[in-house]
Write a protein that holds these residues in place. Structure first.
Motif, PDB file in Angstrom:
ATOM      1  N   VAL A   1       0.827  -1.206   0.000  1.00  0.00           N
ATOM      2  CA  VAL A   1       0.000   0.000   0.000  1.00  0.00           C
ATOM      3  C   VAL A   1       0.863   1.258   0.000  1.00  0.00           C
ATOM      4  O   VAL A   1       0.682   2.154  -0.821  1.00  0.00           O
ATOM      5  CB  VAL A   1      -0.968   0.008   1.203  1.00  0.00           C
ATOM      6  N   LYS A   2       1.816   1.328   0.918  1.00  0.00           N
ATOM      7  CA  LYS A   2       2.663   2.518   1.041  1.00  0.00           C
ATOM      8  C   LYS A   2       4.093   2.284   0.565  1.00  0.00           C
ATOM      9  O   LYS A   2       4.910   3.197   0.637  1.00  0.00           O
ATOM     10  CB  LYS A   2       2.690   2.989   2.497  1.00  0.00           C
ATOM     11  N   GLN A   3       4.359   1.076   0.116  1.00  0.00           N
ATOM     12  CA  GLN A   3       5.725   0.720  -0.314  1.00  0.00           C
ATOM     13  C   GLN A   3       6.733   1.071   0.785  1.00  0.00           C
ATOM     14  O   GLN A   3       7.763   1.668   0.523  1.00  0.00           O
ATOM     15  CB  GLN A   3       6.073   1.423  -1.638  1.00  0.00           C
ATOM     16  N   ASP A   4       6.421   0.685   2.028  1.00  0.00           N
ATOM     17  CA  ASP A   4       7.236   1.080   3.169  1.00  0.00           C
ATOM     18  C   ASP A   4       7.961  -0.086   3.835  1.00  0.00           C
ATOM     19  O   ASP A   4       8.316  -0.023   5.009  1.00  0.00           O
ATOM     20  CB  ASP A   4       6.379   1.819   4.203  1.00  0.00           C
ATOM     21  N   ALA A   5       8.208  -1.133   3.087  1.00  0.00           N
ATOM     22  CA  ALA A   5       8.880  -2.298   3.665  1.00  0.00           C
ATOM     23  C   ALA A   5      10.383  -2.110   3.708  1.00  0.00           C
ATOM     24  O   ALA A   5      10.989  -1.586   2.770  1.00  0.00           O
ATOM     25  CB  ALA A   5       8.550  -3.548   2.871  1.00  0.00           C
ATOM     26  N   ASN A   6      10.964  -2.543   4.803  1.00  0.00           N
ATOM     27  CA  ASN A   6      12.408  -2.645   4.928  1.00  0.00           C
ATOM     28  C   ASN A   6      12.736  -4.088   4.554  1.00  0.00           C
ATOM     29  O   ASN A   6      12.384  -5.021   5.275  1.00  0.00           O
ATOM     30  CB  ASN A   6      12.842  -2.315   6.362  1.00  0.00           C
ATOM     31  N   ILE A   7      13.388  -4.272   3.415  1.00  0.00           N
ATOM     32  CA  ILE A   7      13.669  -5.605   2.885  1.00  0.00           C
ATOM     33  C   ILE A   7      15.150  -5.898   3.044  1.00  0.00           C
ATOM     34  O   ILE A   7      15.994  -5.083   2.673  1.00  0.00           O
ATOM     35  CB  ILE A   7      13.251  -5.701   1.400  1.00  0.00           C
ATOM     36  N   LYS A   8      15.439  -7.097   3.584  1.00  0.00           N
ATOM     37  CA  LYS A   8      16.838  -7.509   3.774  1.00  0.00           C
ATOM     38  C   LYS A   8      17.018  -8.945   3.319  1.00  0.00           C
ATOM     39  O   LYS A   8      16.186  -9.805   3.636  1.00  0.00           O
ATOM     40  CB  LYS A   8      17.240  -7.410   5.246  1.00  0.00           C
ATOM     41  N   LEU A   9      18.106  -9.184   2.616  1.00  0.00           N
ATOM     42  CA  LEU A   9      18.484 -10.542   2.243  1.00  0.00           C
ATOM     43  C   LEU A   9      18.914 -11.281   3.507  1.00  0.00           C
ATOM     44  O   LEU A   9      19.720 -10.768   4.283  1.00  0.00           O
ATOM     45  CB  LEU A   9      19.627 -10.510   1.224  1.00  0.00           C
ATOM     46  N   LEU A  10      18.382 -12.467   3.718  1.00  0.00           N
ATOM     47  CA  LEU A  10      18.761 -13.273   4.865  1.00  0.00           C
ATOM     48  C   LEU A  10      19.979 -14.134   4.512  1.00  0.00           C
ATOM     49  O   LEU A  10      20.146 -14.538   3.359  1.00  0.00           O
ATOM     50  CB  LEU A  10      17.601 -14.169   5.309  1.00  0.00           C
TER      51      LEU A  10
END
Length: 177
Positions: free
Chosen positions: A98-107
């Motif tokens: 919705v807000k494109q507010d994800a903090n994405i990290k490679l595990l």
């Protein structure tokens, strides 16, 4: 979801129905989410949707997927052939799109038990490429399977992996011509 359960994934309580009255007799709307079966909208709290859903005799005009609300962390695992790459996604929003507010990290690694289950599901569906989304059950702390995307969003995850995801796909394509 049935096939995911056969591969030993935990899945949240899920109802696919337009019978809201029956659902609300046994479940709490404030602890449930809904999204339309046919797509076209984001995941929303059922409590927020209730005032705007038009019903006739307790029935909505179209069915929705209704599930228990899960919490962060959310994990997306890409499967390319038999290789896996996992990402954590943390967002203050219920649906990060919705807000494109994800903090994405490679595990650094895919949880082994989850990886084995995903490879089982991919084989059962005869898929070479896909991405599974999992989110945490707040009562148990365990990851629950949400869905398997056959055409998952890719660009942001590839960026966060410094192109490792696209390299994985290219390697698979080169070895499976």
């Amino acid at each position: 979801l049935h096939l995911a359960r056969e591969c030993s994934f935990r899945i949240p309580l899920t109802v696919i129905s337009n019978d809201l009255a029956n659902y609300l007799e046994i479940n709490d709307a404030s602890n449930s989410i809904a999204k339309p079966v046919d797509g076209g909208d984001y995941c929303q709290l059922l409590d927020d949707l209730m005032p705007v859903i038009q019903t006739r005799g307790g029935l909505a005009s179209s069915p929705a997927i209704i599930q228990n609300k899960l919490v962060q962390p959310e994990i997306r695992i890409y499967c390319v052939g038999s290789e896996l790459m996992a990402f954590s996604m943390e967002s203050p929003s219920l649906d990060y799109r919705v807000k494109q507010d994800a903090n994405i990290k490679l595990l650094d690694e895919v949880p082994k038990a989850i990886g084995e289950k995903l490879i089982c599901l991919m084989k059962n569906l005869d898929m070479d490429f896909g991405a599974a989304d999992l989110k945490t059950d707040p009562t148990t702390g365990e990851l629950c399977f949400l869905e398997l995307n056959s055409s998952p969003m890719f660009t942001r995850f590839n960026y966060e992996s410094s192109d490792k995801l696209s390299e994985l796909i290219i390697r698979w394509l080169q070895n499976n011509e």
